[in-house]
Design an enzyme around this catalytic site. Structure first.
Site, PDB file in Angstrom:
ATOM      1  N   LYS A  33       0.844  -1.203   0.000  1.00 48.45           N
ATOM      2  CA  LYS A  33       0.000   0.000   0.000  1.00 48.45           C
ATOM      3  C   LYS A  33       0.876   1.249   0.000  1.00 48.45           C
ATOM      4  O   LYS A  33       1.982   1.218   0.522  1.00 48.45           O
ATOM      5  CB  LYS A  33      -0.873   0.024   1.271  1.00 48.45           C
ATOM      6  CG  LYS A  33      -2.031  -0.938   1.274  1.00 48.45           C
ATOM      7  CD  LYS A  33      -2.831  -0.763   2.557  1.00 48.45           C
ATOM      8  CE  LYS A  33      -4.009  -1.737   2.591  1.00 48.45           C
ATOM      9  NZ  LYS A  33      -4.996  -1.505   1.531  1.00 48.45           N
ATOM     10  N   ARG A  92     -10.615 -11.335   1.663  1.00 50.22           N
ATOM     11  CA  ARG A  92     -11.478 -12.345   1.025  1.00 50.22           C
ATOM     12  C   ARG A  92     -10.841 -13.726   1.078  1.00 50.22           C
ATOM     13  O   ARG A  92     -11.529 -14.737   1.071  1.00 50.22           O
ATOM     14  CB  ARG A  92     -11.792 -11.910  -0.408  1.00 50.22           C
ATOM     15  CG  ARG A  92     -10.577 -11.699  -1.257  1.00 50.22           C
ATOM     16  CD  ARG A  92     -10.830 -10.817  -2.472  1.00 50.22           C
ATOM     17  NE  ARG A  92     -10.967  -9.400  -2.136  1.00 50.22           N
ATOM     18  CZ  ARG A  92     -11.285  -8.442  -3.007  1.00 50.22           C
ATOM     19  NH1 ARG A  92     -11.533  -8.748  -4.269  1.00 50.22           N
ATOM     20  NH2 ARG A  92     -11.386  -7.198  -2.635  1.00 50.22           N
TER      21      ARG A  92
HETATM   22  N1  BES Z   1      -8.204  -3.585   4.192  1.00 48.21           N
HETATM   23  C1  BES Z   1      -8.362  -3.143   2.851  1.00 48.21           C
HETATM   24  C2  BES Z   1      -9.658  -2.388   2.605  1.00 48.21           C
HETATM   25  C3  BES Z   1      -9.820  -1.057   3.291  1.00 48.21           C
HETATM   26  C4  BES Z   1      -9.537   0.119   2.631  1.00 48.21           C
HETATM   27  C5  BES Z   1     -10.321  -0.975   4.578  1.00 48.21           C
HETATM   28  C6  BES Z   1      -9.719   1.327   3.268  1.00 48.21           C
HETATM   29  C7  BES Z   1     -10.499   0.236   5.223  1.00 48.21           C
HETATM   30  C8  BES Z   1     -10.196   1.389   4.558  1.00 48.21           C
HETATM   31  C9  BES Z   1      -8.372  -4.356   1.927  1.00 48.21           C
HETATM   32  O1  BES Z   1      -7.597  -5.433   2.330  1.00 48.21           O
HETATM   33  C10 BES Z   1      -7.833  -3.926   0.592  1.00 48.21           C
HETATM   34  O2  BES Z   1      -6.697  -3.584   0.526  1.00 48.21           O
HETATM   35  N2  BES Z   1      -8.685  -3.967  -0.423  1.00 48.21           N
HETATM   36  C11 BES Z   1      -8.305  -3.596  -1.750  1.00 48.21           C
HETATM   37  C12 BES Z   1      -8.707  -4.697  -2.704  1.00 48.21           C
HETATM   38  C13 BES Z   1      -8.145  -4.542  -4.100  1.00 48.21           C
HETATM   39  C14 BES Z   1      -6.660  -4.771  -4.075  1.00 48.21           C
HETATM   40  C15 BES Z   1      -8.811  -5.553  -5.000  1.00 48.21           C
HETATM   41  C16 BES Z   1      -9.034  -2.309  -2.137  1.00 48.21           C
HETATM   42  O3  BES Z   1     -10.213  -2.175  -1.845  1.00 48.21           O
HETATM   43  O4  BES Z   1      -8.382  -1.426  -2.694  1.00 48.21           O
HETATM   44 MN    MN Z   2      -5.591  -5.323   1.768  1.00 49.18          MN
END
Ligand code: BES
Ligand code: MN
Ligand code: ZN
Length: 513
Positions: free
Chosen positions: A292, A366
């Site tokens: 990230k 997921r």
């Molecule tokens: N934990 C994050 C989602 C999230 C984002 C929670 C902001 C709280 C605040 C999750 O694991 C994630 O990174 N999701 C990605 C998925 C993508 C890579 C398909 C997303 O939503 O960007």
């Molecule tokens: Mn994530």
């Protein structure tokens, strides 16, 4: 040599270092028996005072009426006017309670939250009498709901602060039916507030000190001695035997081993199928090799909020000995980039026997839930399966702080679940799940892949988990990424970790058991 004063300061700092915010001390009485320095009363119409406020007004030769005219106070719900040295009261808090209809339970709880926020700004330790004699509600024991709302709001995560913000609260409710109100608060509602506080504690806690094994230990400690309750923990060895490659894959790059924490609560009929609640427990989400960006990454310490809400719910229902069978499943892992972490392009085995191609190691929640929901169905044949997770940025963009994203296989279920949300005080709004969303996760090398072309992200996330849920299994998917962390206070929630889901799932268990 230490001067006496600094020595004392040091002592105080040491002895309070691990003090956590204590629950309010609440009593319910029929008549005003104490002489609390603070009196709280409700006003729903400034033109037409009623109840105890009228008495105070005449006692002070109409001073309250005059002060109301001098101040900008409209008696809107949750609005607070803090008066001092009037009608023989050091502090008089007037709380607006105006609503179009009769006050619902969540609206009463909001009033309690507004009172907590206002009283915290008066003195460190709060000692107040709250007069319940003029509220327009169909709830039989409004005092209990106000106490519950107060308790919900009265929360500080002060563990790492030398100077604590919280203090003790002593509340006396002057109310009709004090015994019944006490019973509802003491034996029921207060446990939900305690469950919410547990979920917030887990979400606020930094990733350095809260990793899978530590999460397990803390929840076990909290549930110790509860009747009809059993805790099971699957370790790496157990999960290897079950072929849970998805959970193991997520945790593979961390020095902290993953776990699957299972809490079985059997308070209902022995042979009745349970409700299964599965919550995402990523103790820190760096994104893994699909790292990230820096901005706000610190907030990913709360990526375990789904699991924390499940823990808080199990605590609440076991404490109040609900006549229901409920199983909580908390897959726990830390998502780190490392030489032995999973890579984009890898294919992971799952307990179901199918494989998942990793497109992004940041779509890890997921993966945890795929193995967890499959295990829940095989092991427990639940009457209802719910999963809850801080799953996607897409849910944040679609619904922000107002609603958790709700996905089911049919809109009738979604409409019913929206009603449960309203009654719990935690609202949900439906997003779709279309066959095309499943088409998007077709993989060239594995049975599915863990992310699609991109949009709609929340639905794609649900489709991955949905692949592991039988077509005829009643199923509720909640994406709480948007509601997890609040930028501004809400009546029952100080800004930050909301502990979203405890109130909702507690209500779901009451209605669907
Ligand atoms: N934990 C994050 C989602 C999230 C984002 C929670 C902001 C709280 C605040 C999750 O694991 C994630 O990174 N999701 C990605 C998925 C993508 C890579 C398909 C997303 O939503 O960007
Ligand atoms: Mn994530
Ligand atoms: Zn995540």
């Amino acid at each position: 040599m230490l001067k006496p004063i600094s020595f004392c300061l040091l002592l105080c700092l040491v002895s309070f270092a691990h003090k956590v915010q204590s629950s309010p001390t609440v009593t319910f009485v029929g008549d005003n028996v104490s002489s609390s320095p603070i009196t709280v009363a409700f006003v729903d119409n400034i033109e037409e005072l009623d109840g105890f406020v009228t008495e105070l007004d005449s006692l002070s030769d109409g001073k309250i009426t005059k002060l109301l005219a001098l101040n900008e106070f409209s008696a809107a719900a949750n609005e607070v006017l803090h008066l001092q040295m009037v009608a023989g009261k050091t502090h008089l808090l007037l709380v607006g309670s105006q609503q179009d209809d009769k006050l619902t339970a969540p609206e009463l709880q909001d009033l309690g939250g507004a009172i907590a926020a206002a009283l915290r700004s008066t003195e460190k330790d709060v000692d107040a009498s709250i007069i319940i004699d003029n509220l327009d509600t169909a709830e039989a024991y409004p005092a209990a709901h106000i106490a519950y709302g107060y308790h919900l709001r009265d929360y500080f995560f002060d563990k790492y602060k030398a100077v604590k913000r919280g203090g003790n609260s002593t509340l006396e409710f002057i109310t009709p039916n004090p015994e019944m109100a006490k019973n509802l608060y003491e034996n029921d509602l207060r446990y939900i507030a305690e469950g919410v506080h547990l979920a917030r504690d887990l979400a606020w806690e930094p990733g350095k000190s809260l990793y899978p094994v530590e999460f397990v230990d803390r929840v076990k400690e909290k549930l110790k001695g509860k009747k009809n309750l059993k805790v099971r923990v699957l370790d790496v060895n157990d999960m290897e035997k079950l072929n849970m490659g998805a959970i193991l894959g997520v945790g593979q790059g961390s020095i902290h081993e993953p776990r699957l924490l299972i809490v079985e609560y059997m308070g209902g009929d022995k042979d009745k199928a349970p409700i299964a609640l599965a919550g995402k427990g990523v103790t820190f989400d760096t994104g893994g090799i699909s790292l990230k960006p820096n901005a706000n990454m610190w907030q990913m310490k709360s990526d375990l909020s789904g699991a924390a809400a499940v823990a808080g719910t199990m605590y609440a229902i076991a404490s109040r000995q609900e006549a229901a069978n409920v199983v909580g499943l908390m897959p726990l892992a830390e998502n780190m980039p490392a030489e032995d972490a999973i890579r984009p392009g890898d294919a992971l085995d799952t307990m179901k026997g199918t494989t998942i191609e990793i497109i992004s190691t940041d779509a890890e929640g997921r993966l945890l839930l795929s193995d967890a929901v499959y295990y829940a169905q095989k092991e427990y044949q639940p009457a209802l399966l719910l999963n809850i997770a801080t799953l996607t940025g897409s849910a944040v963009r679609a619904l922000s702080f107002e609603y958790a994203a709700l996905i089911t296989r049919d809109i009738e279920t979604s409409v019913e679940v929206m009603g449960i949300g309203k009654r719990s005080g935690e609202h949900v709004w439906p997003l779709p799940l279309h066959p095309n969303h499943f088409d998007q996760i077709a993989s060239d090398i594995a049975d599915i892949k863990n992310s699609g072309a991109g949009n709609p992200g929340a639905s794609i996330g649900a489709a991955v988990i949905g692949t592991f849920v039988d077509e005829d299994q009643p199923w509720i998917h909640l994406d709480i990424a948007g509601v997890d962390w609040l930028e501004a206070d809400r009546p029952t929630v100080p800004r930050g970790a909301q502990g979203w889901g405890v109130r909702f799932m507690d209500q779901l268990v009451r209605e669907k058991k």
